[in-house]
Design a protein around this motif. Structure first.
Motif, PDB file in Angstrom:
ATOM      1  N   GLU A 179      32.280 -25.858  -5.981  1.00 51.98           N
ATOM      2  CA  GLU A 179      30.960 -25.434  -5.514  1.00 51.98           C
ATOM      3  C   GLU A 179      31.022 -24.277  -4.525  1.00 51.98           C
ATOM      4  N   VAL A 180      32.108 -24.195  -3.764  1.00 54.12           N
ATOM      5  CA  VAL A 180      32.230 -23.093  -2.811  1.00 54.12           C
ATOM      6  C   VAL A 180      32.272 -21.760  -3.571  1.00 54.12           C
ATOM      7  N   ALA A 202      28.863 -21.047  -4.987  1.00 58.57           N
ATOM      8  CA  ALA A 202      27.979 -20.524  -3.943  1.00 58.57           C
ATOM      9  C   ALA A 202      28.218 -19.038  -3.768  1.00 58.57           C
ATOM     10  N   ASP A 246      25.720 -15.942  -4.177  1.00 58.18           N
ATOM     11  CA  ASP A 246      25.532 -15.021  -3.058  1.00 58.18           C
ATOM     12  C   ASP A 246      25.766 -13.566  -3.455  1.00 58.18           C
ATOM     13  N   MET A 296      41.012 -19.281   1.592  1.00 62.64           N
ATOM     14  CA  MET A 296      41.147 -20.739   1.593  1.00 62.64           C
ATOM     15  C   MET A 296      42.570 -21.159   1.231  1.00 62.64           C
ATOM     16  N   ALA A 307      28.910 -26.828   0.394  1.00 59.70           N
ATOM     17  CA  ALA A 307      29.686 -25.690  -0.112  1.00 59.70           C
ATOM     18  C   ALA A 307      29.674 -24.501   0.833  1.00 59.70           C
ATOM     19  N   LEU A 308      29.873 -24.761   2.126  1.00 60.17           N
ATOM     20  CA  LEU A 308      29.991 -23.652   3.076  1.00 60.17           C
ATOM     21  C   LEU A 308      31.370 -23.016   2.902  1.00 60.17           C
ATOM     22  N   TYR A 309      31.496 -21.754   3.329  1.00 61.18           N
ATOM     23  CA  TYR A 309      32.802 -21.108   3.257  1.00 61.18           C
ATOM     24  C   TYR A 309      33.616 -21.567   4.468  1.00 61.18           C
ATOM     25  N   PRO A 310      34.678 -22.337   4.258  1.00 62.01           N
ATOM     26  CA  PRO A 310      35.340 -22.995   5.394  1.00 62.01           C
ATOM     27  C   PRO A 310      36.034 -22.027   6.346  1.00 62.01           C
ATOM     28  N   HIS A 311      36.379 -20.843   5.853  1.00 60.77           N
ATOM     29  CA  HIS A 311      37.130 -19.915   6.702  1.00 60.77           C
ATOM     30  C   HIS A 311      36.226 -18.960   7.463  1.00 60.77           C
ATOM     31  N   MET A 312      34.909 -19.114   7.306  1.00 60.79           N
ATOM     32  CA  MET A 312      33.989 -18.205   7.994  1.00 60.79           C
ATOM     33  C   MET A 312      33.184 -18.971   9.043  1.00 60.79           C
ATOM     34  N   ASN A 364      28.918 -17.100   7.402  1.00 55.54           N
ATOM     35  CA  ASN A 364      28.429 -17.834   6.245  1.00 55.54           C
ATOM     36  C   ASN A 364      27.026 -17.366   5.871  1.00 55.54           C
ATOM     37  N   PHE A 398      26.890 -13.577   4.687  1.00 57.54           N
ATOM     38  CA  PHE A 398      27.746 -13.169   3.572  1.00 57.54           C
ATOM     39  C   PHE A 398      26.982 -12.453   2.453  1.00 57.54           C
ATOM     40  N   ARG A 447      21.814 -20.223   4.995  1.00 61.76           N
ATOM     41  CA  ARG A 447      22.479 -19.268   4.118  1.00 61.76           C
ATOM     42  C   ARG A 447      21.575 -18.901   2.942  1.00 61.76           C
TER      43      ARG A 447
END
Ligand SMILES: Nc1ncnc2c1ncn2[C@@H]1O[C@H](COP(=O)(O)OP(=O)(O)O)[C@@H](O)[C@H]1O
Ligand SMILES: [Mg+2]
Lengths: 281, 364
Positions: free
Chosen positions: A171-172, A175, A179, A194, B86-91, B96, B99, B147
């Motif tokens: 899902e990431v 997304a 976007d 990641m 589903a957030l971007y974990p590294h941001m 986020n 983006f 977002r």
């Protein structure tokens, strides 16, 4: 009661692992001592003695090794080969694993098994045909030997990357597509960051292997023109039948040091990366 | 700023399973639509088709006035909030949210303005420089909303966005999302398996089962005029009682025979069912302790109270009436006790009659 028992078993383990680590460290420590000794003090029956005031040669062997013909050149070759090979392995294998984990076709599945299988094939089985093929394709210089390393390193790298990638929620990436990313952007802006822990551990493992590798460059490279550091060490011994043990030991130490530094710096990530691939994969 | 139309849409997955057999749906501009149904009925699949994350196998999907079957997600002017956030974990939270705007190459001041505005609305200002893993579930949820919000999309898609939150937070976020819809004035499509969420949030609700739309109507109409037993049972909590009754001819109209109780109705639709068994649906709140306060004629019947649950303002009575189980919601001021036989009254103005075979509605 239970605590005491636990403590005792811990102590026993510490002793066992301590002895094991000494066994592992011993050859390196021996080389370190000998690299500091006078040439004449290094022989079969004196090799195990510690340096004494008489036999201590200071850094003379190191100076000799560095000044030896071609050391710096070899260092350059080794560095270049390691850096290009590892960079190629990281980039291409990460992309390939992404394809394999995200595209659910028979082809992708087959590709994955092929990579896993390549880890099982012993190098000795392919080395004959390899050196022929490398010559045929002109992949026999330090500038493009990374292509061959990419091939041999891909198995482990794809295996580890794919193992970790399966644990990343799809899902990431979806997304990011919503976007506004195209697949290339998704890969470089979302997937690669990641993957960082796995990148580091794969990078260090592959770097240690390429840096220390002796057989592949010996088979592929023209030994008269190009010598990597492991090849050079061999050469210290071979020239005019004389064995320059002192500089050779020093050279070995010089080769080991960078890899130890790299390992210590990335140790935390290696364990994390390997565990992530193993547990979640 | 966009309507969504499904025309004979079919979705078959690669493994050959047809999840959505034939979908026809018209969602109006600026509507808040809720897709509701039991898990596995194809809600997410439908939503993901709107997003462009799943291909449409056949039929037409139209957003605005454009057929988007082959348009990639990024060109559909939609935003989606996922169940897992589903957030971007590294941001950071800020990155986020920014983006999508960065990808569109909007000027930096513009981006900052939009992100700060969204952060203010969602009360995230304090957390803008944190990474998602340092946030609580509710905060992550709000970042996911932010977002989606900053992009000002034409269609806002949400897939069970509240199911990972605890009950209290869920109620709170429900009203936040409803408020967001008012503020943004865009089309919302919201997926949930929870009928309470559906009833409280939707302008109109699509009730789905096995990939088929059962009924598409306003919450009020779904509650009052369910089109079949599935919708009747799914909407409303506690669930509607379904009782087997026989239809008999009366001097005027018909009689539904329920044990010793005879319920008089007058529905031309029931003429065809004289002598047959049908299913009578009665909501627990349409059963009363005495014969006052009714819309229609009260129909009395006796029942045995197996078990009673005190909810504070009201009691749930688990009843056995002429061998059939049913549930009644009775205000707490009426004192009943377990293991006794009581007389209750069904509000005949609020009963639904279903065909036993097809489960479709006969009359309300
Ligand atoms: N990628 C897929 N491949 C095959 N079948 C799928 C896939 N995704 C979902 N399904 C199946 O489609 C059905 C509907 O799934 P989904 O739309 O996720 O249901 P819901 O969101 O209503 O719970 C389920 O039976 C599920 O197993
Ligand atoms: Mg779902």
């Amino acid at each position: 009661m239970k605590k005491a028992k636990e403590k005792r078993s811990n102590a026993i383990w510490s002793v066992i692992l301590g002895i094991l680590s000494i066994l592992y460290m011993y050859p390196i420590v021996m080389i370190l001592f000998n690299s500091l000794k006078d040439e004449r003090a290094i022989s079969t029956n004196t090799a195990f003695q510690l340096p004494t005031a008489e036999t201590f040669a200071g850094l003379a062997n190191y100076v000799n090794a560095i000044n030896a013909q071609g050391f710096l050149k070899s260092l350059g070759y080794s560095l270049f080969i390691t850096v290009t090979s590892v960079a190629a392995i990281l980039l291409f294998c990460a992309m390939c694993s992404w394809y394999i984990t995200r595209v659910k076709t028979k082809f992708a599945q087959g590709l994955y098994f092929l990579f896993a299988f390549s880890m099982v094939v012993p190098f000795q089985m392919v080395m004959f045909t390899l050196s022929q093929t490398a010559d045929m394709l002109d992949l026999n210089t330090p500038w493009n030997i990374w292509v061959i390393y990419l091939g041999f390193g891909a198995g482990l790298a794809v295996f580890m990357f794919a193992g970790f990638m399966k644990s990343i929620p799809l899902e990431v990436e979806e997304a990011s597509m919503i976007d506004g990313c195209n697949p290339i952007q998704t890969f470089f802006m979302i997937v690669m960051p990641m993957l960082k822990p796995t990148m580091v551990s794969v990078g260090i493992l592959e770097a240690m292997w390429v840096w220390n590798d002796y057989l592949l460059p010996t088979l592929v490279l023209d030994i008269k023109k190009y010598r990597t550091i492991p090849m050079l060490i061999q050469y210290f011994r071979g020239s005019y039948g004389r064995v320059e043990m002192g500089p050779m030991m020093a050279c070995i130490m010089l080769t080991v040091i960078p890899i130890v530094i790299v390992y210590l710096a990335g140790q935390k990530h290696i364990i994390k990366g390997v565990a992530a691939g193993a547990v979640k994969g | 700023m966009a309507s969504i139309t499904f025309k004979n849409v079919v979705k078959t997955y690669d493994n050959g399973v047809t999840v959505v057999p034939d979908l026809n749906l018209e969602i109006k501009d600026k509507e808040f639509i809720v897709l509701v149904g039991p898990s596995g009925c194809g809600k997410s699949t439908t939503l993901r088709m709107i997003a462009g994350l799943e291909d449409v196998s056949s039929g037409e999907l139209i957003i605005g006035d454009k057929v988007v079957n082959t348009v990639p997600p990024k060109d559909r002017d939609i935003a989606m909030v996922f169940q897992s956030y589903a957030l971007y974990p590294h941001m950071t939270v800020r990155d986020n949210m920014a983006f999508a705007l960065k990808l569109r190459k909007e000027p930096q001041e513009e981006i900052d303005k939009k992100v700060n505005e969204a952060a203010k609305i969602l009360e995230l200002e304090k957390y803008l420089d944190r990474k998602p893993k340092a946030l609580s579930g509710g905060q992550r949820q709000r970042v996911a909303l932010g977002r989606a919000m900053v992009r000002k999309p034409a269609v806002f898609l949400l897939d069970e966005p509240l199911s990972n939150l605890d009950a209290k937070l869920r109620t709170e976020m429900r009203s936040q999302i409803a408020a967001l819809h008012k503020r943004l004035e865009t089309t919302f499509v919201y997926v949930t398996h929870d009928q309470t969420e559906a009833m409280t949030m939707g302008d109109r609700i699509v009730v789905m089962k096995d990939g088929f739309v059962q009924q598409f109507d306003t919450p009020q109409n779904l509650y009052n005029y369910p089109c079949n037993m599935f919708v009747a049972g799914f909407i409303g909590s506690p669930q509607m009682n379904f009782l087997n009754v026989t239809v008999e001819k009366a001097a005027e109209g018909q009689v539904l025979v329920f044990g010793d109780s005879r319920i008089s109705v007058n529905k031309p639709e029931l003429e065809a069912y004289i002598g047959k068994e049908v299913v009578m649906g009665v909501r627990p709140e349409d059963i009363h302790a005495n014969s006052a306060a009714h819309v229609g004629e009260p129909a009395e019947y006796t029942a045995f109270i197996n078990h009673m649950e005190m909810m504070g303002s009201e009691n749930y009575l688990y009843l056995d009436a002429y061998g059939q189980k049913m549930l009644a919601r009775i205000p707490a001021r009426y004192e009943f006790s377990e293991d006794t036989t009581v007389t209750l009254a069904i509000d005949t103005g609020k009963i639904h009659v279903f065909d036993k075979e097809t489960t479709n509605i006969i009359c309300h």
